[in-house]
Structure formats: C-alpha cells, structure tokens
Motif scaffolding. Structure first.
Motif, short mmCIF file in Angstrom:
data_model
loop_
_atom_site.label_atom_id
_atom_site.label_comp_id
_atom_site.label_asym_id
_atom_site.label_seq_id
_atom_site.Cartn_x
_atom_site.Cartn_y
_atom_site.Cartn_z
N ALA A 573 91.09 30.99 30.22
CA ALA A 573 91.16 32.45 30.10
C ALA A 573 91.41 33.12 31.44
N GLU A 574 91.04 32.46 32.54
CA GLU A 574 91.15 33.03 33.88
C GLU A 574 90.50 34.41 33.96
N LEU A 575 89.27 34.48 33.47
CA LEU A 575 88.51 35.72 33.54
C LEU A 575 87.30 35.60 34.47
N GLU A 576 87.05 34.39 34.95
CA GLU A 576 85.98 34.17 35.92
C GLU A 576 86.59 33.72 37.24
N PRO A 577 85.86 33.90 38.34
CA PRO A 577 86.40 33.48 39.66
C PRO A 577 86.64 31.98 39.70
N ILE A 578 87.73 31.60 40.38
CA ILE A 578 88.03 30.19 40.58
C ILE A 578 87.33 29.72 41.85
N ARG A 579 86.59 28.62 41.74
CA ARG A 579 85.87 28.04 42.89
C ARG A 579 86.29 26.58 43.06
N SER A 580 86.01 26.03 44.20
CA SER A 580 86.39 24.64 44.45
C SER A 580 85.69 23.69 43.49
N ASP A 581 84.49 24.08 43.03
CA ASP A 581 83.74 23.22 42.12
C ASP A 581 83.67 23.79 40.70
N TYR A 582 84.47 24.83 40.40
CA TYR A 582 84.40 25.41 39.06
C TYR A 582 85.75 26.03 38.68
N SER A 583 86.18 25.72 37.47
CA SER A 583 87.37 26.35 36.90
C SER A 583 87.11 26.58 35.42
N GLN A 584 87.30 27.79 34.96
CA GLN A 584 87.03 28.14 33.58
C GLN A 584 88.02 27.46 32.64
N LEU A 585 87.53 26.78 31.61
CA LEU A 585 88.37 26.10 30.62
C LEU A 585 87.96 26.53 29.22
N ASP A 586 88.94 26.78 28.36
CA ASP A 586 88.67 27.30 27.02
C ASP A 586 87.77 26.37 26.22
N GLU A 587 88.09 25.08 26.17
CA GLU A 587 87.33 24.18 25.31
C GLU A 587 85.90 24.00 25.82
N VAL A 588 85.70 24.12 27.13
CA VAL A 588 84.34 24.07 27.66
C VAL A 588 83.59 25.34 27.24
N ASP A 589 84.24 26.50 27.37
CA ASP A 589 83.61 27.76 26.95
C ASP A 589 83.24 27.73 25.47
N MET A 590 84.14 27.19 24.65
CA MET A 590 83.91 27.19 23.20
C MET A 590 82.85 26.18 22.78
N GLY A 591 82.69 25.11 23.57
CA GLY A 591 81.76 24.07 23.17
C GLY A 591 82.31 23.17 22.08
N MET A 592 83.61 23.21 21.88
CA MET A 592 84.28 22.36 20.89
C MET A 592 85.75 22.32 21.23
N THR A 593 86.42 21.29 20.75
CA THR A 593 87.84 21.15 21.04
C THR A 593 88.66 21.87 19.97
N TYR A 594 89.93 22.14 20.31
CA TYR A 594 90.83 22.75 19.32
C TYR A 594 91.07 21.80 18.15
N GLU A 595 91.08 20.51 18.42
CA GLU A 595 91.25 19.54 17.34
C GLU A 595 90.08 19.63 16.36
N GLU A 596 88.87 19.73 16.91
CA GLU A 596 87.70 19.87 16.03
C GLU A 596 87.76 21.17 15.23
N LEU A 597 88.22 22.24 15.86
CA LEU A 597 88.30 23.52 15.16
C LEU A 597 89.22 23.45 13.95
#
Length: 731
Positions: A573-597
């Motif tokens: 989504a790129e709605l949170e700051p990007i850090r060397s140890d953190y990058s926002q990812l959709d499937e991590v935010d959702m807690g499930m994969t698109y395949e599972e959905l």
C-alpha cells in the motif's frame, strides 16, 4: 433436401433506450433478409434491454415495447422471415418475459418464459411471473392500438410450437435450457426440429464452455437445430453480456459469433439441411420409442414453407472448431468493451485513474489501453458507429479520427501518481513507464502538503500529533495516518477528473476508475471512501491471482512490457514509512494470502459455507500441510475480518462482474452488514470439532475475542460509520 437458412444476433442494447434498441433490431432483421435467412432470432427482452430491473414494473415500459413492436410489424421487415423478438407482456394481472414470434406483418404466437433466472445477478421473479401451464395455448387479446394497426385481434399465448408446412419451430428462453427437464426434450419428441433460445447471459471468466456444452447437449442425443442469441455489451449496469450467438446442428457447432466486440449489431448466418435432423433422429431407436409415447404439446399452424429444395448455390454450414479466449484475454476484452460502452453512453469525455504502479491500478490502466486498441481496430475495420463515438469523445475536428491507440489514449485518459513521503521511487517509475507505453496524459503529484495540513489541524484541535507504528505510535494512530493519505487521494482524483478537461479546454468530465479487486473487497482490505470510491471499477470482481496472470499476458500481447516488472513486485500500500528493517506488504497486513482469499470467497459464496462448513472443507483441502487447529484459526480469522468490514460493501464502487464470489452488497451478495464478529456459536462448534480431531484445546487468539462495536486496528465491527478498515493502495 430441406434447405434452411437462419440467423441469430449479438445486439448491444441499452436498457430503456427504445430508439437505440429498435434501430439495432431493425438493422439485424434487414441484414438477415439480405443474407437470405427465413428465421431471425434476437436476444431476450431485446426491445427494452435486459437490464431494466424495476423499470419492468412500470406500465410505460410495456407500452413502449408494444409501440416498438408495432413499428417493426407495420413495415415490410417481417415479410418472408420468422422473427423471434423479446419483450415484456402483461396478460390479465400477470407480467411475463416473452418471445413474440412474428412473420408477414402478423404475430403468430407469444411464448412466455416458464423458468425464470433468479440467483446471482438475476432477479426475474421480482418483475415477472413464470408461465405455469405446461401444455396450454390460449387466445390473448392484443392491445387495442396493436389490434387496429395489425388487423389482428388475438394471438395464441402459452407453451407450444409453430407447425409450418415443412418443419416445426419452437422457442426455449435462456434459463429454460438449464433446468433439470428442459422444454426442448419434449418438443423434440413432438417433431420440433428448430429450437430458438433468446438469452441475456453475462460474462464470467471461464464460463463460455459451460454454456456451449449445454447447447451441444440439447441436440447431441435427440438431434435438431439449436439457435442461440445473446446481448453483447453493457446495457447500463455492472454486467457485460458476452454475445457468442451460435447455431448447433445435431450436437455440432456450425456457426459462432464473437464473444467480445464493439459492434452494435452482429448477425450470424447458418445454412442447414433439415433432412440431416430427420435422418439423425430416425437412426436412434430409443428416440423413436419415446416419441411414440410422447406427451402431446399444442401447436399453432402456419401455412408457410420455410425451406428450399435442392439448390447447389446454397452451401451448407460445416462443423467448426469452437473459439475460446484464455482467461487473460477475457480480462482484457470483456472489461475493455464494458468501459467503452460506459464511456460512450455516459456523456463523459474520458477516464481518470489514480495509478500507483501496483498490480491493481496497472491492470486497470492496461484494460483502458486495450480499449483504445479495440477502438482503433474497429474504426480500421469500417465500423462507423465506433468512429462517430470516438470522434465525439476525443473531440476531433476537421475530419480527423483516431488511427493510433496511444494518440487516442492521450485524449481520453488521465493517469495520476499521487505520491507521499512513504512512496518509493520504484512505484513512481513504474507508473510513469506504463503511462508512456499506453499513451495516457500522466501527472505526478505530491500529497504531502495536504496530509501535513490535516495532521496540523488535528494537532491544533486536540493538542496531540499522531505517529506511525514504526515510530512508536499506536495501532489507532497508524491507521488514522494511513487513511488520511488514502482519502486525500480520493478527493484529489475527483477534483482532477472534473477540472482537468476545463484546464485543457475540453468540454465534459472524466469518469474516475477504481482499482480494488474482488479478494480485497471480500477481506475488506480497503479504506472506506478512499480510491476504492470511484465512478466504476473494471476489476472489482476479478481475483488477484487472475490479475497477476493478466499482467504477465498483457506485457507480451498488449505491448506494455513494463507490466512484467509490476507483476513481479510484492503488493504494498505504501502508506507507512519505509525503513531499512520494515516495508509494508499487503499480505502481511491482511494476515492471509490472496490465494487463501480466493479459496475463502468461493467456499463462502459458491459453496454456501458458513464458518463450520468452511472449516470442515479446508481440513480436507489443507490437511496435508496444516493441523485442524491451524485451519480453525485461519477460518476464524477470515470470518472476523469479513464481518467487521462488511459495511464497506454497501458503498463499493459499481464493478464489472466477472467472478462468482463477489462480496458486493448492492446487487450480488445480499447479506447483512452488522455482525456479531465473535461468531460465538459457530466458532465454539469449530473448537469442539478441533478438540474431537486432535484432543487438544486450541489457543484463544484475538480472532475470537472482538465484539460488535469494539473496533480494532483494522475496522469497526461492521457498523455504519465505523472506522474504515485496512489501508490499501490508492496512490
């Protein structure tokens, strides 16, 4: 030999536009006669348009249909040709969906539909009554003005067939083909050789084969000629009717129309020897035996010959290989044609798309690019209607018209990258490169000053300044900061769509395109009233997995090579700051994969699974890699977020319907939006099943703890006005 020439039509009708519809019907009859046909079949409810919905409850709609039919019959259009024309008819106190069979300026018979489509996107029982008299034809008194004009007082009405001097013909309307005991079975035993199926069937990915197999099966064991006609185009709602009008003889396809096209009228011609039907049936002993004990169906005598005798100048239609599109092609062509109908009929001057450089918005951009290619191809092939619409929309002058898709896109398509301090150079570059490949008018806008102003206003009001989670803020602060960005983009998108044409000295307005997919809608992984709030959404019922396949295909077949890089990038989504140890990812935010959905969506909608049934099914499906306790946690986690985000579906942008598990509340998925998100009874039953399967108590996690109205970092618990849910890309 009994040689018969028939035509069936793809028509691009528009609900309630009687002038448009009448013009197309007349053109199709004229083309059929020009081809030498003696039977012409049009789509279901073609005079009114299939998608009139509650307009069918208005008497005006029925009256106007009769007026149009009178217009057709008063001229010489029906001389020497049997025309099956679809329209609503009121008989006594009932309203019926009918096929009106006309020839030689008279109505021969009116055939009401007996089995109505009433699931998914269809609500025919809301507007029509099913004809329940299985073997009855009765006299129907025509409206007085029709009677006077045609010099005909009554017409046979009901279930039956027309017996000509040399063959028998009957109607079978859309849904009737798919019921357990279809009418054509008994009609064939009564000697009917030609079946006319008028339909209003919409496009779904991978579903054409189901339809064609039904046509083939209708005549494979009992012989006959099966004619199928369908609408083609968007007649004013979420559906795209995908044509493919066909003629099948003795189980073999001998003529097939296009599935996707910008044409308003397409006539499919077939030339048949009816003696082949008689010979086929005569060779089947069981058919002969069953016909000898048949239930007699009433008929109407028509004192005309339809067939020609032996004629060497009339070549017969041969079996052909059925044409199928790949799912990737379907995603390009179906939504592309749908967008063109919306654009040309809405009065808009073009589209505006918030283009993030991610998979979803890039898919929408590619579909618009495909639409531009189709328009230029249509003009090159001599389609004057496409040319006239393109000249008007693109505001060409001095006899100019589109000859290059990129030049046309520059005139009718704005793309806008609305970046913030959280946006990456990679997504910005991908958006720019794709816009250049398509030819759109591209803008790169920073929203940081607007976001900062809103945060400063909040700080002034409350004395507190929210922080992102990576900077030590709470979930509430983190979500609030993301949603400010997302909703800012929505406001900016609509402002640009309304004012950019003015800036460029163009008349009209642009339609804002949405780009949320069906899986994100199911999960609620979008911010309410962010860029998911658009005018229309061409991918709102397409899964993430299908979109990624489409991107790979489009990078090669549409000429947009940058899409390969888009597809390979992880969704964010790129709605949170990007850090060397953190990058926002959709499937991590959702807690499930698109395949599972996609799996959850199909089980929930298509297989009608509640939480317990879904758990049982997934224990079998995932049992080799997950324990029952792990499956239980996944199911409960899904149903928690599905229920607390259900309220978002009440305002979901009208979407192209290409998938059968869309969660859209407005037309397709009629469920409540206020849930007890704990699902206490259902989840307890799952826990009991897990315990019986492995003997262990399952750990209690957050998924079973939240109650109605409690809210959390993702959403409110399904209530109107609750906090919006997960942030989602809307750059």
């Amino acid at each position: 030999m009994r040689l018969l020439k028939v035509t069936t039509c793809n028509l691009n009708q528009w609900a309630m536009d009687f002038d448009c519809n009448l013009k197309n019907i007349k053109e199709s009859i004229a083309k059929s006669k020009e081809a030498g046909a003696v039977i012409r079949l049009g789509p279901e409810l073609e005079i009114t348009g299939y998608g009139c919905e509650d307009h069918f409850l208005e008497l005006d709609t029925v009256h106007h249909a009769w007026e149009c039919l009178k217009d057709i019959l008063l001229g010489d259009l029906t001389d020497g040709i049997l025309c099956s024309i679809g329209m609503p008819v009121i008989r006594g106190s009932e309203r019926y969906n009918c096929q009106v069979l006309c020839m030689n300026r008279k109505i021969i018979m009116i055939r009401p539909k007996m089995w109505l489509a009433n699931d998914g996107n269809y609500r025919e029982l809301r507007w029509f009554t099913a004809w329940k008299e299985r073997n009855l034809l009765e006299d129907f008194l025509l409206p007085s003005d029709i009677s006077e004009a045609l010099l005909q007082k009554t017409v046979p009405f009901g279930y039956g067939y027309i017996q000509f001097l040399d063959t028998a013909v009957a109607a079978e309307v859309c849904e009737e083909l798919f019921v357990p005991v279809p009418p054509h079975a008994d009609l064939a035993l009564n000697g009917v050789e030609v079946f006319m199926n008028a339909s209003g069937s919409h496009h779904q990915l991978r579903k054409l084969d189901v339809r064609l197999r039904a046509f083939i099966g209708a005549t494979y064991n009992r012989g006959g000629v099966y004619m199928y006609s369908n609408h083609q185009g968007c007649d004013g709602s979420r559906l795209y009717y995908d044509g493919c009008s066909s003629v099948i003889v003795n189980g073999e396809v001998v003529a097939q129309g296009s599935q996707f096209s910008l044409k308003d009228v397409e006539v499919v011609v077939a030339q048949i020897d009816l003696d082949a039907v008689a010979s086929f049936r005569g060779s089947i002993s069981s058919f002969q035996e069953q016909a000898s004990a048949k239930t007699n169906i009433p008929s109407v005598a028509a004192p005309y010959n339809l067939c020609q005798s032996f004629n060497l100048r009339m070549s017969l239609s041969s079996p052909l290989k059925i044409r199928y599109h790949s799912p990737e092609e379907e995603i390009a062509l179906g939504p592309g044609c749908w967008l063109w109908d919306y654009l040309r009929r809405s009065g808009a001057s073009g589209f505006l798309l918030p283009l993030s450089g991610g998979a979803d918005s890039s898919s929408v951009a590619a579909i618009v690019g495909c639409m531009c290619q189709l328009v230029v191809e249509g003009i090159a092939s001599g389609d004057e209607q496409v040319k006239a619409d393109a000249v008007r929309i693109g505001q060409y002058t001095d006899g100019q018209f589109p000859v290059d898709p990129k030049e046309f896109a520059k005139r009718i398509f704005y793309t806008v990258y609305m970046g913030s301090e959280n946006s990456s150079k990679a997504t910005r570059d991908r958006a720019k490169l794709l816009a250049d490949e398509i030819g759109s008018w591209h803008l790169d806008v920073s929203i940081d000053s607007i976001v900062s102003a809103l945060i400063s206003l909040f700080e002034k009001l409350t004395g507190k300044r929210p922080r992102y989670k990576v900077d030590g803020g709470s979930n509430a602060e983190n979500l609030g900061l993301q949603n400010i960005q997302a909703r800012t983009r929505m406001v900016l998108a609509f402002m640009l769509a309304s004012l950019l044409p003015w800036v460029h000295n163009k008349s009209g307005f642009y339609l804002v395109l949405g780009s949320s997919n069906v899986d994100e809608g199911l999960r609620g992984y979008l911010t309410k009233y962010d860029c998911s709030s658009a005018d229309i959404n061409p991918i709102g019922s397409i899964s993430k997995q299908d979109l990624r396949s489409f991107l790979r295909w489009a990078s090669n077949h549409l000429g947009y090579s940058s899409l390969a890089e888009v597809e390979a990038a992880p969704p964010t989504a790129e709605l949170e700051p990007i850090r060397s140890d953190y990058s926002q990812l959709d499937e991590v935010d959702m807690g499930m994969t698109y395949e599972e959905l996609s799996v959850y969506g199909r089980l929930r909608k298509i297989f009608r699974c509640g939480p317990v049934s879904m758990f049982k099914n997934l224990c079998y499906k995932w049992g080799t890699k997950l324990t029952p306790a792990e499956v239980a946690e996944k199911v409960k986690y899904f149903f928690k977020y599905y229920s607390i985000n259900r309220h978002k579906m009440t305002v979901l942008t009208p979407s192209y319907h290409a998938e059968s598990y869309s969660p859209e509340d407005n037309r397709f998925d009629l469920r409540q939006f206020l849930y007890n998100a704990r699902w206490p009874y259902q989840f307890r039953k799952i826990d009991e099943l897990v315990k019986s399967l492995d003997g262990d108590e399952i750990p209690r996690k957050e998924s079973g703890q939240q109650g109605v109205g409690e809210g959390n970092g993702d959403a409110g618990a399904g209530v109107v006005g609750a906090r919006s849910g997960d942030p989602k890309a809307g750059i």
